[in-house]
Design an enzyme around this catalytic site. Structure first.
Site, PDB file in Angstrom:
ATOM      1  N   PRO A   1       0.832  -1.207   0.000  1.00 38.72           N
ATOM      2  CA  PRO A   1       0.000   0.000   0.000  1.00 38.72           C
ATOM      3  C   PRO A   1       0.869   1.262   0.000  1.00 38.72           C
ATOM      4  O   PRO A   1       1.916   1.303   0.653  1.00 38.72           O
ATOM      5  CB  PRO A   1      -0.800  -0.106   1.300  1.00 38.72           C
ATOM      6  CG  PRO A   1      -0.524  -1.448   1.876  1.00 38.72           C
ATOM      7  CD  PRO A   1       0.646  -2.034   1.201  1.00 38.72           C
ATOM      8  N   VAL A   2       0.404   2.269  -0.746  1.00 34.17           N
ATOM      9  CA  VAL A   2       1.176   3.514  -0.895  1.00 34.17           C
ATOM     10  C   VAL A   2       1.060   4.374   0.367  1.00 34.17           C
ATOM     11  O   VAL A   2       0.010   4.390   1.013  1.00 34.17           O
ATOM     12  CB  VAL A   2       0.641   4.290  -2.129  1.00 34.17           C
ATOM     13  CG1 VAL A   2       1.339   5.636  -2.281  1.00 34.17           C
ATOM     14  CG2 VAL A   2       0.833   3.465  -3.385  1.00 34.17           C
TER      15      VAL A   2
ATOM     16  N   ASP B   1      14.461   3.178   4.922  1.00 35.52           N
ATOM     17  CA  ASP B   1      13.610   2.393   4.013  1.00 35.52           C
ATOM     18  C   ASP B   1      14.447   1.745   2.915  1.00 35.52           C
ATOM     19  O   ASP B   1      14.396   0.533   2.704  1.00 35.52           O
ATOM     20  CB  ASP B   1      12.577   3.300   3.319  1.00 35.52           C
ATOM     21  CG  ASP B   1      11.394   3.608   4.210  1.00 35.52           C
ATOM     22  OD1 ASP B   1      11.551   3.548   5.436  1.00 35.52           O
ATOM     23  OD2 ASP B   1      10.314   3.925   3.663  1.00 35.52           O
TER      24      ASP B   1
ATOM     25  N   GLY C   1       7.085   1.079   2.961  1.00 32.84           N
ATOM     26  CA  GLY C   1       8.235   1.269   2.060  1.00 32.84           C
ATOM     27  C   GLY C   1       7.909   1.110   0.584  1.00 32.84           C
ATOM     28  O   GLY C   1       8.772   0.732  -0.208  1.00 32.84           O
ATOM     29  N   SER C   2       6.667   1.454   0.199  1.00 34.51           N
ATOM     30  CA  SER C   2       6.277   1.215  -1.194  1.00 34.51           C
ATOM     31  C   SER C   2       7.161   1.984  -2.189  1.00 34.51           C
ATOM     32  O   SER C   2       7.596   1.414  -3.196  1.00 34.51           O
ATOM     33  CB  SER C   2       4.795   1.527  -1.386  1.00 34.51           C
ATOM     34  OG  SER C   2       4.593   2.750  -1.995  1.00 34.51           O
TER      35      SER C   2
ATOM     36  N   ALA D   1      10.282   3.147  -1.910  1.00 34.68           N
ATOM     37  CA  ALA D   1      11.659   2.620  -1.989  1.00 34.68           C
ATOM     38  C   ALA D   1      11.672   1.260  -2.680  1.00 34.68           C
ATOM     39  O   ALA D   1      12.584   0.959  -3.466  1.00 34.68           O
ATOM     40  CB  ALA D   1      12.258   2.518  -0.587  1.00 34.68           C
ATOM     41  N   ALA D   2      10.638   0.444  -2.428  1.00 34.96           N
ATOM     42  CA  ALA D   2      10.605  -0.890  -3.049  1.00 34.96           C
ATOM     43  C   ALA D   2      10.441  -0.782  -4.561  1.00 34.96           C
ATOM     44  O   ALA D   2      11.110  -1.496  -5.321  1.00 34.96           O
ATOM     45  CB  ALA D   2       9.487  -1.729  -2.445  1.00 34.96           C
TER      46      ALA D   2
HETATM   47  O1  PMV Z   1       6.714   6.128   6.757  1.00 35.07           O
HETATM   48  P1  PMV Z   1       7.924   5.318   6.498  1.00 35.07           P
HETATM   49  O2  PMV Z   1       7.792   3.887   6.807  1.00 35.07           O
HETATM   50  O3  PMV Z   1       8.550   5.598   5.180  1.00 35.07           O
HETATM   51  O4  PMV Z   1       8.989   5.666   7.605  1.00 35.07           O
HETATM   52  C1  PMV Z   1       9.466   6.906   7.833  1.00 35.07           C
HETATM   53  C2  PMV Z   1      10.399   6.818   8.973  1.00 35.07           C
HETATM   54  C3  PMV Z   1      10.788   8.158   9.513  1.00 35.07           C
HETATM   55  O5  PMV Z   1      11.711   7.907  10.557  1.00 35.07           O
HETATM   56  C4  PMV Z   1       9.572   8.876  10.076  1.00 35.07           C
HETATM   57  C5  PMV Z   1      11.410   9.044   8.452  1.00 35.07           C
HETATM   58  C6  PMV Z   1      12.762   8.570   7.991  1.00 35.07           C
HETATM   59  O6  PMV Z   1      13.204   9.076   6.949  1.00 35.07           O
HETATM   60  O7  PMV Z   1      13.413   7.760   8.657  1.00 35.07           O
END
Ligand code: PMV
Length: 326
Positions: free
Chosen positions: A114-115, A165, A120-121, A123-124
């Site tokens: 899910p976006v 991520d 991590g959608s 980055a994946a």
């Molecule tokens: O929302 P996500 O899973 O992409 O995680 C972000 C994690 C943070 O610590 C809030 C931001 C980061 O860049 O690490």
């Protein structure tokens, strides 16, 4: 013609990248504190690259309703920017070098992640695309190179990401992550079960990270203290996992969630799911990722995981994933 057809068939490459979930340390990780994250193999982004007889680079990404030729997209489009990073030279040239005349490429992108939900959608998709394109051109690429390119893309789109991520997803391993430091993976002394609950609310991480930064600038001492407490939790969590005492993570999750509430990144929906998981017998629960929406996680005994997942659905979760961390 026969040869061209064979080369077309041979020139289909596929690549896949798993999602990820942050166990401890989100937000504080942006301020150089440690965080723990693990791959989530139940969800993935998949990319297929194939040669096409028509000129141009055609991208087909039904999940985001994108069906376009590369040149029609702005250079800062999340998918265009990955392609342009991997191919600094015009791609048709590379294809001509491979004897494909004026042909082009078809790139198909699908994802079950899910976006904007903390799995991590983005980055994946970047990582599966980087690998597929490199492999298509028979250019070997290391995990570290994939990770650096994906980090450039994350910075481009998310402002000040920590890089957690792209690191977990590029290496596809559990990581104890500290921004700017060499990757450290960790081993689990004993497997444990995590239930992931999705609020179904898509919340851009960029916004919650920006809000935390504004609050940190206004009240640096208080926020530095919150980050230090979160860092301590991440450190103890790593030790508990490595020493085969994952049951200790429940209490640590509860403490981490309380600190994330202090950072203002929880939401009524996340709090409701966290509470529902605890009431259903989870050993602890917290939001995961950027917050405000997206996902939460709960630690559960394996036998309890299904009922925790059901309780999350009854409390409004749009979907759940049960994942074993081994
Ligand atoms: O929302 P996500 O899973 O992409 O995680 C972000 C994690 C943070 O610590 C809030 C931001 C980061 O860049 O690490």
């Amino acid at each position: 013609m026969g040869n061209r057809r064979i080369s077309h068939l041979l020139s289909l490459v596929k690549s896949s990248a798993h999602g990820k979930i942050i166990l401890f340390g989100e937000h504080a990780v942006v301020y150089n504190r440690p965080a723990l994250a693990v791959p989530v193999t139940q969800v993935h982004a998949d990319v297929e690259v194939s040669e096409s007889p028509r000129a141009g680079i055609f991208i087909d990404a039904p999940n985001i309703d994108l069906h376009a030729e590369l040149n029609s997209l702005p250079a800062d489009h999340p998918i265009a920017s990955v392609i342009l990073k991997v191919f600094p030279h015009p791609l048709p040239l590379s294809l001509r070098e491979r004897g494909w005349g004026e042909g082009g490429l078809n790139i198909s992108i699908t994802s079950t992640i899910p976006v904007a939900s903390g799995l991590g959608s983005g980055a994946a998709v970047s990582i599966a695309l980087i690998r597929a394109l490199s492999s298509f051109l028979s250019r070997p690429i290391t995990d570290s190179e994939v990770n650096s390119i994906a980090f450039e893309i994350e910075k481009f789109h998310h402002g000040t990401p920590s890089g957690i991520d792209n690191t977990v997803i590029a290496y596809n391993k559990p990581v104890y992550f500290i921004k700017g430091q060499p990757i450290e993976t960790f081993k689990t002394g004993k497997p444990f079960t995590i239930v992931i609950g999705d609020t179904g609310i898509s919340a851009p991480t960029k916004e919650s990270v920006g809000d935390v930064r504004r609050l940190w600038l206004r009240d640096t001492n208080t926020f530095e203290n919150y980050f230090n407490e979160i860092a301590q939790i991440a450190l103890i969590a790593r030790r508990s996992i490595e020493s085969g005492r994952p049951e200790l993570l429940g209490e640590l999750m509860d403490q981490n969630h309380a600190l994330l509430q202090c950072l203002t990144v929880s939401s009524p929906e996340l709090d409701k799911l966290v509470k529902a998981a605890r009431n259903a017998g989870a050993l602890g629960a917290k939001l995961s990722g950027g917050g405000r929406g997206g996902n939460m996680i709960a630690l559960a005994e394996q036998a309890q995981a299904e009922s925790v997942a059901q309780a999350l659905m009854s409390a409004g979760a749009k979907r759940t994933i049960i994942t074993e961390i081994t």
